[in-house]
Design a protein around this motif. Structure first.
Motif, PDB file in Angstrom:
ATOM      1  N   PHE A 158     -28.594 -18.681 -23.118  1.00 51.78           N
ATOM      2  CA  PHE A 158     -27.706 -17.714 -24.254  1.00 51.78           C
ATOM      3  C   PHE A 158     -28.200 -17.151 -25.404  1.00 51.78           C
ATOM      4  N   ARG A 159     -28.270 -15.866 -25.445  1.00 52.10           N
ATOM      5  CA  ARG A 159     -28.971 -15.185 -26.646  1.00 52.10           C
ATOM      6  C   ARG A 159     -27.836 -15.201 -27.568  1.00 52.10           C
ATOM      7  N   VAL A 160     -28.047 -15.498 -29.162  1.00 53.62           N
ATOM      8  CA  VAL A 160     -27.004 -15.725 -29.864  1.00 53.62           C
ATOM      9  C   VAL A 160     -27.424 -14.950 -31.430  1.00 53.62           C
ATOM     10  N   GLU A 161     -26.458 -14.392 -31.936  1.00 57.48           N
ATOM     11  CA  GLU A 161     -26.725 -13.867 -33.222  1.00 57.48           C
ATOM     12  C   GLU A 161     -26.867 -14.863 -34.586  1.00 57.48           C
ATOM     13  N   ALA A 162     -26.122 -16.046 -34.484  1.00 59.08           N
ATOM     14  CA  ALA A 162     -25.928 -17.102 -35.431  1.00 59.08           C
ATOM     15  C   ALA A 162     -26.681 -18.258 -34.870  1.00 59.08           C
ATOM     16  N   PHE A 163     -27.992 -18.089 -34.635  1.00 51.20           N
ATOM     17  CA  PHE A 163     -29.000 -19.202 -34.250  1.00 51.20           C
ATOM     18  C   PHE A 163     -28.701 -20.526 -34.954  1.00 51.20           C
ATOM     19  N   ASP A 164     -28.845 -20.289 -36.062  1.00 47.88           N
ATOM     20  CA  ASP A 164     -29.068 -21.742 -37.159  1.00 47.88           C
ATOM     21  C   ASP A 164     -27.659 -22.458 -36.703  1.00 47.88           C
ATOM     22  N   ALA A 165     -26.370 -21.620 -37.112  1.00 49.36           N
ATOM     23  CA  ALA A 165     -25.249 -22.117 -36.606  1.00 49.36           C
ATOM     24  C   ALA A 165     -25.028 -22.794 -35.555  1.00 49.36           C
ATOM     25  N   VAL A 166     -25.648 -22.380 -34.411  1.00 52.65           N
ATOM     26  CA  VAL A 166     -25.537 -22.778 -33.107  1.00 52.65           C
ATOM     27  C   VAL A 166     -26.201 -24.122 -32.986  1.00 52.65           C
ATOM     28  N   TRP A 167     -27.504 -24.047 -33.603  1.00 55.29           N
ATOM     29  CA  TRP A 167     -28.596 -25.215 -33.796  1.00 55.29           C
ATOM     30  C   TRP A 167     -27.628 -26.443 -34.439  1.00 55.29           C
ATOM     31  N   GLU A 168     -26.908 -26.069 -35.559  1.00 51.57           N
ATOM     32  CA  GLU A 168     -26.130 -27.069 -36.364  1.00 51.57           C
ATOM     33  C   GLU A 168     -25.167 -27.608 -35.253  1.00 51.57           C
ATOM     34  N   ARG A 169     -24.240 -26.769 -34.566  1.00 44.86           N
ATOM     35  CA  ARG A 169     -22.998 -27.242 -33.690  1.00 44.86           C
ATOM     36  C   ARG A 169     -23.889 -28.119 -32.552  1.00 44.86           C
ATOM     37  N   ALA A 170     -25.062 -27.857 -31.844  1.00 40.70           N
ATOM     38  CA  ALA A 170     -25.769 -28.569 -30.885  1.00 40.70           C
ATOM     39  C   ALA A 170     -25.844 -29.946 -31.244  1.00 40.70           C
ATOM     40  N   GLN A 171     -26.420 -30.117 -32.528  1.00 38.31           N
ATOM     41  CA  GLN A 171     -26.760 -31.412 -33.204  1.00 38.31           C
ATOM     42  C   GLN A 171     -25.444 -32.257 -33.127  1.00 38.31           C
ATOM     43  N   ALA A 172     -24.388 -31.701 -33.676  1.00 40.80           N
ATOM     44  CA  ALA A 172     -23.416 -32.340 -34.017  1.00 40.80           C
ATOM     45  C   ALA A 172     -22.536 -32.654 -32.586  1.00 40.80           C
ATOM     46  N   LEU A 173     -22.989 -32.083 -31.651  1.00 41.17           N
ATOM     47  CA  LEU A 173     -22.230 -32.551 -30.224  1.00 41.17           C
ATOM     48  C   LEU A 173     -22.900 -33.734 -29.895  1.00 41.17           C
ATOM     49  N   GLY A 174     -24.024 -34.257 -30.136  1.00 38.44           N
ATOM     50  CA  GLY A 174     -24.787 -35.467 -29.893  1.00 38.44           C
ATOM     51  C   GLY A 174     -25.081 -35.533 -28.675  1.00 38.44           C
ATOM     52  N   TYR A 175     -25.476 -34.521 -27.969  1.00 37.03           N
ATOM     53  CA  TYR A 175     -26.019 -34.624 -26.351  1.00 37.03           C
ATOM     54  C   TYR A 175     -27.760 -34.506 -26.566  1.00 37.03           C
TER      55      TYR A 175
END
Length: 130
Positions: A77-94
């Motif tokens: 997935f290519r995203v514009e808000a890379f840093d925001a997606v990284w933060e959400r990925a960490q919050a998912l805990g997987y």
């Protein structure tokens, strides 16, 4: 114009849809779907289709026991808000397989993680946002 619509088989369509929506900030077209859902971008472009294992006649989606989910497949997935997606990925805990880094071949930042069913998911920045 040519577009691709990737379909993956999952154990729990609702849980997977919620996971991807939490990660990507996208929405879905079948919020009550137990056997099928589509994840869409803000402009309605289909990003990913989710099918429950065994509920469709697609030969490769009949049974999780007949093959490992995602063998030979990477969801990219290519995203514009890379840093925001990284933060959400960490919050998912997987499981995070690769933390953010620069991919020198592609010229973008990326990180990789696993979804609920073990599929490899790579998130990358837009080329001009390195």
């Amino acid at each position: 114009m040519i577009r691709t619509e990737t379909i993956i088989a999952v154990n729990d369509v609702k849980a997977s849809a919620n996971w991807y929506m939490s990660l990507l900030g996208c929405s879905n077209t079948h919020p009550d779907g137990d056997v099928f859902d589509q994840l869409v971008d803000s402009d309605g472009t289909i990003l990913l289709c989710l099918h429950r294992w065994g509920d469709h006649e697609h030969p490769t989606l009949r049974s999780a026991e007949e093959g490992r989910a995602g063998n030979g497949l990477m969801l990219f997935f290519r995203v514009e808000a890379f840093d925001a997606v990284w933060e959400r990925a960490q919050a998912l805990g997987y499981q995070i397989d690769e933390e953010p880094h620069l991919n020198p071949f592609a010229g973008h930042r990326e990180f990789a993680l696993r979804d609920l069913d073990g599929y490899d998911v790579t998130i990358c920045s837009m080329p001009d946002s390195v």
